[in-house]
Design an enzyme around this catalytic site. Structure first.
Site, mmCIF file in Angstrom:
data_model
loop_
_atom_site.group_PDB
_atom_site.id
_atom_site.type_symbol
_atom_site.label_atom_id
_atom_site.label_comp_id
_atom_site.label_asym_id
_atom_site.label_seq_id
_atom_site.Cartn_x
_atom_site.Cartn_y
_atom_site.Cartn_z
ATOM 1 N N LYS A 1 -75.061 29.748 45.935
ATOM 2 C CA LYS A 1 -76.347 29.542 45.269
ATOM 3 C C LYS A 1 -77.010 28.262 45.756
ATOM 4 O O LYS A 1 -76.368 27.390 46.312
ATOM 5 C CB LYS A 1 -76.130 29.423 43.749
ATOM 6 C CG LYS A 1 -75.636 30.687 43.099
ATOM 7 C CD LYS A 1 -75.758 30.624 41.588
ATOM 8 C CE LYS A 1 -74.863 29.583 40.946
ATOM 9 N NZ LYS A 1 -74.952 29.543 39.485
ATOM 10 N N LYS B 1 -62.728 19.617 36.653
ATOM 11 C CA LYS B 1 -63.029 18.180 36.707
ATOM 12 C C LYS B 1 -61.760 17.367 36.953
ATOM 13 O O LYS B 1 -61.779 16.385 37.688
ATOM 14 C CB LYS B 1 -63.687 17.717 35.403
ATOM 15 C CG LYS B 1 -65.097 18.209 35.245
ATOM 16 C CD LYS B 1 -66.081 17.345 36.020
ATOM 17 C CE LYS B 1 -67.473 17.928 35.893
ATOM 18 N NZ LYS B 1 -68.528 17.208 36.467
ATOM 19 N N LYS C 1 -77.894 21.599 43.208
ATOM 20 C CA LYS C 1 -78.497 20.286 43.017
ATOM 21 C C LYS C 1 -77.911 19.238 43.949
ATOM 22 O O LYS C 1 -78.503 18.202 44.172
ATOM 23 C CB LYS C 1 -78.303 19.830 41.572
ATOM 24 C CG LYS C 1 -79.243 20.536 40.611
ATOM 25 C CD LYS C 1 -79.173 19.929 39.238
ATOM 26 C CE LYS C 1 -80.120 20.661 38.287
ATOM 27 N NZ LYS C 1 -79.966 20.248 36.902
#
Ligand code: TRP
Length: 333
Positions: free
Chosen positions: A196, A113, A199
């Site tokens: 993968k 982050k 979202k």
């Protein structure tokens, strides 16, 4: 009957996709009959990235609707918003006194982050694992169904639990363990073969539970394939294996067997296979999408579900906080 306590948090950002469905939600649905389940939307966690206030409610309501449409039963589990359980921030505060700056700074997700949003390295980001530990320990859970990327956070929750226990001299918090149904949870690759389903990335190669019929068809028809196997019974490249996995999850066993046979005999036609998969996928996703949309139109119903979920969850969270206050010495009256 005393059932094992399970907690899991659902991120409120982004749209649910097939990877979430087969990797996580299906497991939640299986657990709801055998465990005491607490599933919540992690809306406080979402604040670390300073979302637009207008987006919070629609995101939370959508995630709730999509989970229920996927089979989560609010009668069987406590389904609630994290911010409705005031005991969570209280336990978070208590655990913060046992969490050290050094160990928090070393967490890989924190370092990621920092790299991704250097302009917003707030303390909430640093203490994200403490909040997550509070989410879990508030119900003194023993099992947490999470993916690999969350294992380090769970290990920290165990550390905080055992530190608390050592400090106050009782086994108050169990040390929560990762829960897996099978050895390997189902992993759905993105349709372009790159990583993968996600979202937020690879949107055109990810199938969302909110995709309409034609979007699903288009995405599947564009899925990566190749010229087909050069010899009988050849090993499958991972992107082909992924298509077979999706077929297996949504089509009849006969259909899957038919295409597997064709692959092994080197006469597979991927165009036909994708057409078949597209139809089976449309049939599979449609009822989930329609149920989720219907629920989302009924905000009152979602509000009721969240309220009832928070009430159910409060019985255990209030008991935990009362016990923790007493152990810490906050019992003045
Ligand atoms: N950190 C989890 C994720 O990113 C979400 C989460 C928050 C969670 N609190 C939790 C998961 C407690 C399990 C238990 O997916």
């Amino acid at each position: 009957m005393n059932r094992e306590v399970v907690v899991s948090g659902i991120r409120s950002t982004g749209y649910l996709h097939l990877g979430n469905y087969f990797g996580a939600i299906q497991n939640y649905v299986k657990m709801q009959d055998t465990h005491e389940c607490y599933f919540f939307v992690a809306d406080y966690h979402a604040l670390t990235t300073h979302p637009d206030p207008k987006e919070l409610k629609p995101n939370v309501f959508r995630v709730v609707a999509e989970n229920i449409a996927s089979g989560l039963d609010p009668e069987k589990v406590a389904l609630y918003a994290q911010s409705d359980l005031i005991e969570i921030p209280e336990l978070y505060l208590m655990l913060n006194m046992l969490a050290y700056k050094g160990e928090l700074e070393k967490v890989p997700t924190f370092k990621d982050k920092v790299r991704m949003q250097p302009e917003n390295v707030n303390a909430g980001l640093l203490t994200y694992p403490v909040l997550m530990a509070a989410d879990i320990l508030i119900h003194r859970a023993v099992k947490v169904p999470v993916g690999k990327d969350q294992e380090q956070h769970l290990e920290m929750a165990r550390n905080f639990a055992s530190r608390f226990n050592t400090r106050y001299g009782v086994d108050f918090f169990p040390e929560p363990q990762v829960f897996r149904f099978n050895q390997d949870t189902v992993k759905i690759m993105s349709l372009d073969g790159n990583g993968k389903m996600s979202k937020s990335e690879n949107v055109s190669a990810t199938i969302y539970l909110s995709d309409d019929d034609d979007t699903i068809r288009k995405k599947i028809m564009k899925a990566k394939t190749d010229q087909g196997p050069a010899e009988p019974n050849a090993a499958m490249p991972d992107y082909i294996q992924n298509l077979f996995l999706l077929l297996q999850l949504t089509a009849t066993p006969e259909v899957t067997a038919q295409f597997t046979g064709a692959y092994n005999n080197c006469n597979i036609r991927y165009g036909d296979m994708k057409k078949q998969l597209a139809e089976d996928m449309v049939t599979f996703v449609r009822p989930i999408r329609e149920r989720a949309a219907e629920l989302q139109r009924d905000e009152d119903a979602i509000r009721k579900i969240l309220k009832a979920g928070a009430e159910k969850a409060r019985a255990s969270s209030a008991a935990t906080i009362a016990g923790a206050r007493k152990l810490i010495g906050i019992n003045y009256y």
